[in-house]
Every structure is written in structure tokens, then in C-alpha cells.
Write a protein that holds these residues in place. Structure first.
Motif, short mmCIF file in Angstrom:
data_model
loop_
_atom_site.label_atom_id
_atom_site.label_comp_id
_atom_site.label_asym_id
_atom_site.label_seq_id
_atom_site.Cartn_x
_atom_site.Cartn_y
_atom_site.Cartn_z
N GLY A 173 -1.12 -2.29 6.72
CA GLY A 173 -2.46 -1.84 6.98
C GLY A 173 -2.52 -0.15 6.64
O GLY A 173 -3.72 0.15 6.72
N GLY A 174 -1.65 0.73 6.37
CA GLY A 174 -1.63 1.80 6.73
C GLY A 174 -2.33 2.28 5.29
O GLY A 174 -2.31 1.83 4.35
N HIS A 175 -3.18 3.71 5.36
CA HIS A 175 -3.74 4.06 4.15
C HIS A 175 -2.65 4.69 3.11
O HIS A 175 -1.69 4.73 3.34
CB HIS A 175 -4.60 5.36 4.52
N GLN A 176 -2.92 4.33 1.94
CA GLN A 176 -2.09 4.41 0.76
C GLN A 176 -1.51 6.13 0.75
O GLN A 176 -0.32 6.23 0.50
CB GLN A 176 -2.81 4.47 -0.42
N VAL A 177 -2.56 7.05 1.12
CA VAL A 177 -1.84 8.48 1.27
C VAL A 177 -0.76 8.65 2.47
O VAL A 177 0.26 9.03 2.16
CB VAL A 177 -3.13 9.44 1.74
N ASP A 178 -1.11 7.88 3.66
CA ASP A 178 0.01 7.93 4.73
C ASP A 178 1.39 7.22 4.34
O ASP A 178 2.53 7.74 4.70
CB ASP A 178 -0.76 7.44 5.86
N ARG A 179 0.97 6.01 3.52
CA ARG A 179 2.05 5.27 3.25
C ARG A 179 3.24 6.07 2.17
O ARG A 179 4.50 6.26 2.65
CB ARG A 179 1.87 4.02 2.55
N ALA A 180 2.64 7.00 1.26
CA ALA A 180 3.60 7.70 0.50
C ALA A 180 4.12 8.69 1.36
O ALA A 180 5.26 9.05 1.17
CB ALA A 180 2.72 8.30 -0.56
N LEU A 181 3.33 9.41 2.29
CA LEU A 181 3.91 10.72 2.97
C LEU A 181 4.98 10.07 4.10
O LEU A 181 5.91 10.65 4.17
CB LEU A 181 2.68 11.15 3.78
N GLU A 182 4.90 8.93 4.46
CA GLU A 182 5.85 8.52 5.37
C GLU A 182 7.09 8.27 4.99
O GLU A 182 8.11 8.34 5.26
CB GLU A 182 5.18 7.00 6.08
N VAL A 183 7.00 7.72 3.52
CA VAL A 183 8.21 7.30 2.73
C VAL A 183 8.89 8.88 2.57
O VAL A 183 10.30 8.89 2.79
CB VAL A 183 8.02 6.73 1.24
N LEU A 184 8.11 9.68 2.06
CA LEU A 184 9.11 11.02 1.94
C LEU A 184 9.47 11.63 3.23
O LEU A 184 10.58 12.33 3.19
CB LEU A 184 7.80 11.91 1.28
N ALA A 185 8.49 11.36 4.31
CA ALA A 185 9.09 12.12 5.37
C ALA A 185 10.37 11.45 5.93
O ALA A 185 11.54 12.15 6.61
CB ALA A 185 8.14 11.88 6.55
N ALA A 186 10.52 10.37 5.45
CA ALA A 186 12.03 9.56 5.94
C ALA A 186 13.21 9.90 5.15
O ALA A 186 14.43 9.85 5.44
CB ALA A 186 11.84 7.94 5.61
#
Length: 375
Positions: A173-186
Motif C-alpha cells: 500500500g505504500g506510495h510509488q515514490v516511497d517504494r522506489a526510495l525504500e529500495v534504494l535505501a536498502a
């Protein structure tokens, strides 16, 4: 004496798959890279929502040229994004609908030319960005065939070594912007902010009218996302009565839709197939507000700082796509069949059963909020 009722024990956290990448565990050396590919072969709005991820990559890899693998539709947005170097345009096999344009069954490799193109460019890394319902594995396999050593993506399911850095999937359910940023943060790329931003070309021909105006865009990528055009026309008539010039815009293929959405609107300006994306960005940037479906127009307005009234069909979840950088009113109706992901609604679009008066009221509330902020 009644015995106390024991509380249920807390459920243990599910173990991370042993092949999943853990933050700090062999993160790529982004600062040493010379060329990075970001894969997002979707529509214009999806590409615009990658801007925060591109911004984060630019900060982490200041020496690198960042290229974008985009669909023919989404490629138009690249010219408005400063972080993008070159664009590889491809109608990739994993995004085509069955029966659509593609190989005719003669045994040819449907992505062979793309593999050769990517291999010739010598990318150090590829970052595959997806929505929660998309798989990164086809794109990752293409990048592996092209010899790209570092391949980053996220998914719920395991897909072997096609990804060198397989990140456990963020919440659906996360926002698409947040999803991409979470992947990169990992993988060692910290966020540089979540706001959308695109560059409006200085020479863009907005074809904007004089004075105050509202942009109405009745189109969307599929019928299930389109509020009835006749209701857009009623909104236009009400806005004209309040002193706004109404600009109804669409692509050449949407000429009939634009005609219906502007019917009977006093002083309406129709722009059909006359604007490139830079011109549309300039038009939207100069507007008091935009009234749109869940489409690229909503994300474009979000990225140029213009308030949005969005008619949001039940095809997707609001929290995954809603504008967040600007004042916005997202209008929808809760229905049991949402999110349906359908291209054509099999019912009567009850999720978009919204009266024109509600849209005009929402726009007025947004403008009042903006006025109060400016005092």
C-alpha cells in the motif's frame, strides 16, 4: 474464581529469505560508477514519480551518467528531468498485453535487440523500479544477459540470481515514490526528499490564455479511469460562470473526448494534439488548478506546483498514487471491487459516481487554502 484469559502471543516476524539483500551487506559502490540504467518502462506519470529516486541516485553517484529505459509513452517525460542523461526507448515484452504488438511467433527473441543495445552501452548497474503488482525479474534477466554486473530490484518472490541485490518488497500500500526510495535505501542510497519536480523548458509553447484559467484533462490511459466527459463539461460551465477561462486539453487520439468535455463551456480553449509534454508542463504550471483523472496530468501538476482536483477511479489504491507535493483533493467512492486493476469497468463505474458540483466545491476549497497560505 474465573481464571484470567491469556493474551495471544505475539507472532514472530517472518524470516528474511537467505538470498535477500540486507542493508550494508555488500552495497554497490555507487560513487565509483560511470553509467547507471534506471528501468521504468511505464506511462508518463510513473516516470515522473521516479524523480525522487533519480535525485537520490544522482547524489550517491555524482560521477555517473544516469540513463532511463522507458516505454514510447513514458520517454516523453525524460526531457523534463534534469537527472536523466540518455533514454533507451523500448516496448518491452513484459509490459505488452497478450495479443498486442510484438513478435509474431516466428521464434525470434522478443528482447534480443534491447539486450544488444544495453550491452553496447556498458552500464555498471541497473535499478529496476516497479509497482507492487509488477515483477522485476524479466527486466533483471535482460540486464544480466546484457552483462550489467549490478542489478537492483524488489519483489516478494525469489527469482534466482537475475538480481544481484534482491530487496525484500516494501508494503503493497505504500506510495510509488516511497517504494522506489525504500529500495534504494536498502542498497546504500539515502533519500534526498520525496517532492516531485520537473523542469519546464524555457522555450515551451504553453498556448495559455490571458488571465486566470483552469486546465481540464479528461483523458486517461484506459476507459476504467475516465470520469464521464459530459461531467467534465458541466464542471467547465460552472467554472466559466465563476470567471475562469477553461482550457480543455488532450492528445490527438482524444479529440472526441475533448470535444465532449468542452461542450457548451463559454469561452473554452481547446488544445488537442498541439502540445508536447514540455508545452503541457508550461500550461499546467501557469494554471490556477487542474481537474484530471488518475493520469499523468495529476503527477505533472504535482511536479510543477499546481493544485490538483483528481477524479480517482477504483482501479488503484489512492495511497499509492495520490499527489503529495501540492494541495490536492482526491475524489473517489469506496466500492467493494476496488482496487480492480481493470482496463474497462464491468459495472457502472460506481467508484466515480461524483457530481460536478462536488468537483467545483473541492477546487474552490483548494484555492481558498492557497489564498490563506499567501497572506
Amino acid at each position: 474464581m474465573t481464571a484470567p484469559v491469556a493474551s495471544a502471543p505475539a507472532l514472530p516476524e517472518l524470516p528474511v529469505h537467505p538470498a535477500a539483500h540486507r542493508p550494508g551487506d555488500g552495497d554497490p559502490d555507487w560513487a565509483a560508477m560511470a553509467r547507471i540504467l534506471v528501468v521504468r518502462p511505464d506511462n508518463v506519470g510513473d516516470v515522473i514519480m521516479t524523480v525522487p529516486a533519480l535525485r537520490a541516485l544522482r547524489a550517491a553517484a555524482p560521477r555517473a551518467r544516469i540513463d532511463l529505459l522507458a516505454s514510447p509513452a513514458g520517454a516523453a517525460a525524460a526531457s523534463l528531468i534534469d537527472e536523466v542523461g540518455e533514454v533507451v526507448v523500448a516496448s518491452v515484452s513484459w509490459q505488452r498485453l497478450p495479443g498486442g504488438t510484438g513478435p509474431d511467433g516466428d521464434g525470434r527473441d522478443p528482447d534480443g535487440e534491447l539486450v544488444a543495445t544495453l550491452a553496447a552501452r556498458g552500464y555498471d548497474a541497473a535499478v529496476v523500479l516497479t509497482s507492487f503488482s509488477q515483477s522485476p525479474w524479466p527486466a533483471a534477466a535482460i540486464c544480466r544477459r546484457a552483462g550489467i554486473a549490478v542489478r537492483v530490484g524488489t519483489s516478494k518472490e525469489f527469482g534466482g540470481d537475475a538480481l544481484t541485490h534482491w530487496v525484500p518488497a516494501p508494503p503493497d500500500g505504500g506510495h510509488q515514490v516511497d517504494r522506489a526510495l525504500e529500495v534504494l535505501a536498502a542498497v546504500g542510497v539515502p533519500s534526498q526528499g520525496t517532492d516531485l519536480a520537473v523542469r519546464v523548458p524555457a522555450d515551451a509553447d504553453a498556448q495559455a490564455p490571458e488571465g486566470r484559467y483552469v486546465v481540464v484533462a479528461p483523458g486517461a490511459s484506459c476507459p476504467s479511469r475516465r470520469w464521464p466527459a459530459a461531467r467534465f463539461a458541466e464542471v467547465g460551465r460552472r467554472l466559466a460562470a465563476r470567471g475562469w477561462t477553461v482550457v480543455v486539453t488532450g492528445t490527438a487520439k482524444e479529440a472526441d473526448l475533448v470535444a465532449e468535455a468542452s461542450a457548451g463551456v463559454p469561452g473554452v480553449v481547446r488544445l488537442v494534439g498541439t502540445l508536447d509534454l514540455g508545452g503541457l508542463a508550461a500550461l499546467v504550471a501557469g494554471a490556477d488548478a487542474v481537474v484530471v483523472n488518475n493520469s499523468g496530468g495529476a503527477h505533472l501538476a504535482d511536479a510543477v506546483g499546481t493544485p490538483v482536483v483528481e477524479l480517482f477511479a477504483g482501479t488503484e489504491e489512492v495511497g499509492q498514487y495520490a499527489p503529495r507535493s501540492v494541495p490536492a483533493a482526491v475524489l473517489t467512492r469506496a466500492v467493494s471491487c476496488a482496487p480492480c486493476r481493470q482496463l474497462v469497468c464491468p459495472f457502472a463505474q460506481e467508484c466515480l459516481d461524483i457530481a460536478p458540483a462536488e468537483v467545483v466545491e473541492a477546487l474552490g476549497a483548494l484555492r481558498a487554502r492557497e489564498h490563506c497560505r499567501g497572506l
